[in-house]
Write a protein that holds these residues in place. Structure first.
Motif, PDB file in Angstrom:
ATOM      1  N   ASN A 266      15.138 -12.698 -14.262  1.00 31.38           N
ATOM      2  CA  ASN A 266      15.959 -13.081 -13.105  1.00 31.38           C
ATOM      3  C   ASN A 266      17.402 -13.333 -13.516  1.00 31.38           C
ATOM      4  O   ASN A 266      18.346 -12.935 -12.817  1.00 31.38           O
ATOM      5  CB  ASN A 266      15.373 -14.328 -12.438  1.00 31.38           C
ATOM      6  CG  ASN A 266      14.051 -14.067 -11.745  1.00 31.38           C
ATOM      7  OD1 ASN A 266      13.742 -12.923 -11.389  1.00 31.38           O
ATOM      8  ND2 ASN A 266      13.261 -15.112 -11.531  1.00 31.38           N
ATOM      9  N   LEU A 267      17.575 -14.013 -14.653  1.00 34.45           N
ATOM     10  CA  LEU A 267      18.923 -14.268 -15.153  1.00 34.45           C
ATOM     11  C   LEU A 267      19.610 -12.964 -15.543  1.00 34.45           C
ATOM     12  O   LEU A 267      20.794 -12.752 -15.242  1.00 34.45           O
ATOM     13  CB  LEU A 267      18.867 -15.214 -16.353  1.00 34.45           C
ATOM     14  CG  LEU A 267      20.203 -15.512 -17.044  1.00 34.45           C
ATOM     15  CD1 LEU A 267      21.147 -16.246 -16.096  1.00 34.45           C
ATOM     16  CD2 LEU A 267      19.981 -16.328 -18.321  1.00 34.45           C
ATOM     17  N   LEU A 268      18.878 -12.076 -16.210  1.00 33.54           N
ATOM     18  CA  LEU A 268      19.462 -10.804 -16.633  1.00 33.54           C
ATOM     19  C   LEU A 268      19.839  -9.927 -15.449  1.00 33.54           C
ATOM     20  O   LEU A 268      20.851  -9.226 -15.484  1.00 33.54           O
ATOM     21  CB  LEU A 268      18.486 -10.056 -17.545  1.00 33.54           C
ATOM     22  CG  LEU A 268      18.375 -10.572 -18.979  1.00 33.54           C
ATOM     23  CD1 LEU A 268      17.352  -9.754 -19.748  1.00 33.54           C
ATOM     24  CD2 LEU A 268      19.731 -10.528 -19.685  1.00 33.54           C
ATOM     25  N   GLU A 269      19.029  -9.961 -14.403  1.00 35.85           N
ATOM     26  CA  GLU A 269      19.376  -9.167 -13.219  1.00 35.85           C
ATOM     27  C   GLU A 269      20.670  -9.677 -12.600  1.00 35.85           C
ATOM     28  O   GLU A 269      21.558  -8.894 -12.258  1.00 35.85           O
ATOM     29  CB  GLU A 269      18.255  -9.212 -12.190  1.00 35.85           C
ATOM     30  CG  GLU A 269      18.576  -8.383 -10.941  1.00 35.85           C
ATOM     31  CD  GLU A 269      17.414  -8.247  -9.994  1.00 35.85           C
ATOM     32  OE1 GLU A 269      17.620  -7.721  -8.881  1.00 35.85           O
ATOM     33  OE2 GLU A 269      16.289  -8.661 -10.349  1.00 35.85           O
ATOM     34  N   ARG A 270      20.776 -10.982 -12.462  1.00 32.90           N
ATOM     35  CA  ARG A 270      22.000 -11.579 -11.925  1.00 32.90           C
ATOM     36  C   ARG A 270      23.197 -11.243 -12.828  1.00 32.90           C
ATOM     37  O   ARG A 270      24.263 -10.861 -12.356  1.00 32.90           O
ATOM     38  CB  ARG A 270      21.821 -13.093 -11.812  1.00 32.90           C
ATOM     39  CG  ARG A 270      23.090 -13.903 -11.616  1.00 32.90           C
ATOM     40  CD  ARG A 270      23.747 -13.645 -10.289  1.00 32.90           C
ATOM     41  NE  ARG A 270      25.018 -14.379 -10.210  1.00 32.90           N
ATOM     42  CZ  ARG A 270      26.014 -14.083  -9.408  1.00 32.90           C
ATOM     43  NH1 ARG A 270      25.901 -13.080  -8.572  1.00 32.90           N
ATOM     44  NH2 ARG A 270      27.110 -14.780  -9.414  1.00 32.90           N
ATOM     45  N   GLY A 271      23.011 -11.367 -14.148  1.00 34.29           N
ATOM     46  CA  GLY A 271      24.094 -11.080 -15.078  1.00 34.29           C
ATOM     47  C   GLY A 271      24.491  -9.620 -15.067  1.00 34.29           C
ATOM     48  O   GLY A 271      25.685  -9.280 -15.115  1.00 34.29           O
ATOM     49  N   THR A 272      23.506  -8.731 -15.001  1.00 34.29           N
ATOM     50  CA  THR A 272      23.792  -7.299 -14.962  1.00 34.29           C
ATOM     51  C   THR A 272      24.582  -6.945 -13.714  1.00 34.29           C
ATOM     52  O   THR A 272      25.588  -6.217 -13.778  1.00 34.29           O
ATOM     53  CB  THR A 272      22.478  -6.491 -15.005  1.00 34.29           C
ATOM     54  OG1 THR A 272      21.782  -6.800 -16.220  1.00 34.29           O
ATOM     55  CG2 THR A 272      22.755  -5.002 -14.970  1.00 34.29           C
ATOM     56  N   LEU A 273      24.163  -7.454 -12.576  1.00 32.89           N
ATOM     57  CA  LEU A 273      24.888  -7.207 -11.326  1.00 32.89           C
ATOM     58  C   LEU A 273      26.302  -7.770 -11.401  1.00 32.89           C
ATOM     59  O   LEU A 273      27.250  -7.150 -10.906  1.00 32.89           O
ATOM     60  CB  LEU A 273      24.133  -7.833 -10.145  1.00 32.89           C
ATOM     61  CG  LEU A 273      22.863  -7.113  -9.710  1.00 32.89           C
ATOM     62  CD1 LEU A 273      22.068  -7.978  -8.726  1.00 32.89           C
ATOM     63  CD2 LEU A 273      23.196  -5.770  -9.063  1.00 32.89           C
ATOM     64  N   TRP A 274      26.432  -8.930 -12.045  1.00 26.00           N
ATOM     65  CA  TRP A 274      27.754  -9.555 -12.130  1.00 26.00           C
ATOM     66  C   TRP A 274      28.717  -8.666 -12.902  1.00 26.00           C
ATOM     67  O   TRP A 274      29.852  -8.446 -12.466  1.00 26.00           O
ATOM     68  CB  TRP A 274      27.658 -10.928 -12.809  1.00 26.00           C
ATOM     69  CG  TRP A 274      28.910 -11.749 -12.652  1.00 26.00           C
ATOM     70  CD1 TRP A 274      29.178 -12.662 -11.671  1.00 26.00           C
ATOM     71  CD2 TRP A 274      30.088 -11.696 -13.486  1.00 26.00           C
ATOM     72  NE1 TRP A 274      30.436 -13.181 -11.843  1.00 26.00           N
ATOM     73  CE2 TRP A 274      31.015 -12.608 -12.947  1.00 26.00           C
ATOM     74  CE3 TRP A 274      30.419 -10.976 -14.619  1.00 26.00           C
ATOM     75  CZ2 TRP A 274      32.267 -12.817 -13.511  1.00 26.00           C
ATOM     76  CZ3 TRP A 274      31.684 -11.181 -15.183  1.00 26.00           C
ATOM     77  CH2 TRP A 274      32.585 -12.092 -14.637  1.00 26.00           C
ATOM     78  N   PHE A 275      28.287  -8.165 -14.041  1.00 26.16           N
ATOM     79  CA  PHE A 275      29.176  -7.323 -14.842  1.00 26.16           C
ATOM     80  C   PHE A 275      29.431  -5.974 -14.174  1.00 26.16           C
ATOM     81  O   PHE A 275      30.526  -5.417 -14.307  1.00 26.16           O
ATOM     82  CB  PHE A 275      28.621  -7.146 -16.250  1.00 26.16           C
ATOM     83  CG  PHE A 275      28.845  -8.344 -17.125  1.00 26.16           C
ATOM     84  CD1 PHE A 275      30.118  -8.676 -17.561  1.00 26.16           C
ATOM     85  CD2 PHE A 275      27.780  -9.168 -17.481  1.00 26.16           C
ATOM     86  CE1 PHE A 275      30.339  -9.795 -18.356  1.00 26.16           C
ATOM     87  CE2 PHE A 275      27.991 -10.294 -18.271  1.00 26.16           C
ATOM     88  CZ  PHE A 275      29.267 -10.610 -18.703  1.00 26.16           C
TER      89      PHE A 275
END
Length: 213
Positions: A57-66
């Motif tokens: 979940n954190l990685l998905e949010r981070g990936t979308l952010w970048f």
């Protein structure tokens, strides 16, 4: 993961992969993966899976952010240098910047893992990942305003508590369970809530003079 984000965003696979690698390194999750894998045959596989989902979940949010906020070309080393240190600092100092009831909630969620045999340090770290969802927003704003990450984070979490942005995101996540299009709408609402929270934080910072720490 890649296919799902490609379908959601319409972005090229290469861009998604670059953003994923950046998020993975910025949030330092490879070490956590190894700690979870080391628990093979020591705890239930369902518990390990639950922890991996928290990381995902954190990685998905981070990936979308970048994907949405990274510099053109998403140069991997550049973005890791720019955000990695600040996110690591936030992760280290998170207990000192979140409100007390956030800490109580974190402890309750960690206890569930500990009761299943997860070491305390890992249980606390996994339970606290949700508080890093806005890590890159905090780091970027701290850099722009020439303030410490912890100073910005304190304001960020106070604003979140005051306006119940976290509660809004929790409700939106539930809406996504009704189907594909509802999931897209829920995702859009969640992203908008992060943007609005950051806007309010920026206004608070610019309207006052928080002391650096």
């Amino acid at each position: 993961f890649i296919a799902e984000l490609a379908e959601k965003t319409g972005m090229p696979v290469a861009t998604i992969v670059r953003a994923f690698v950046i998020a993975r390194e910025v949030y330092g999750v490879r070490g956590i993966w190894q700690e979870i894998e080391a628990l093979d045959n020591k705890i239930d596989a369902d518990v390990q899976t639950a922890m991996l989902v928290e990381i995902n979940n954190l990685l998905e949010r981070g990936t979308l952010w970048f994907m949405n906020n990274g510099a053109a070309g998403l140069e991997i080393d550049q973005h890791i240098r720019e955000y990695g240190g600040g996110v690591a600092q936030l992760s280290k100092e998170i207990d000192g910047v979140i409100p007390v009831y956030y800490q109580n909630d974190l402890a309750k969620r960690a206890k569930v893992y500990m009761d299943s045999g997860v070491p305390k340090a890992l249980a606390l770290r996994i339970s606290g990942l949700v508080n890093l969802n806005a890590g890159c927003d905090v780091v970027r704003l701290a850099s722009a305003r020439k303030l410490s990450v912890s100073a910005i984070a304190r304001v960020y979490f106070v604003v979140g508590a005051q306006f119940k942005f976290g509660r809004l995101r929790y409700i939106a996540e539930g809406l996504g369970a009704e189907g594909y299009w509802q999931q897209l709408a829920a995702d859009a609402l969640i992203e908008e809530s992060f943007k609005q929270q950051l806007t309010v934080v920026s206004q608070v910072i610019d309207g006052g003079s928080p002391k650096t720490t």
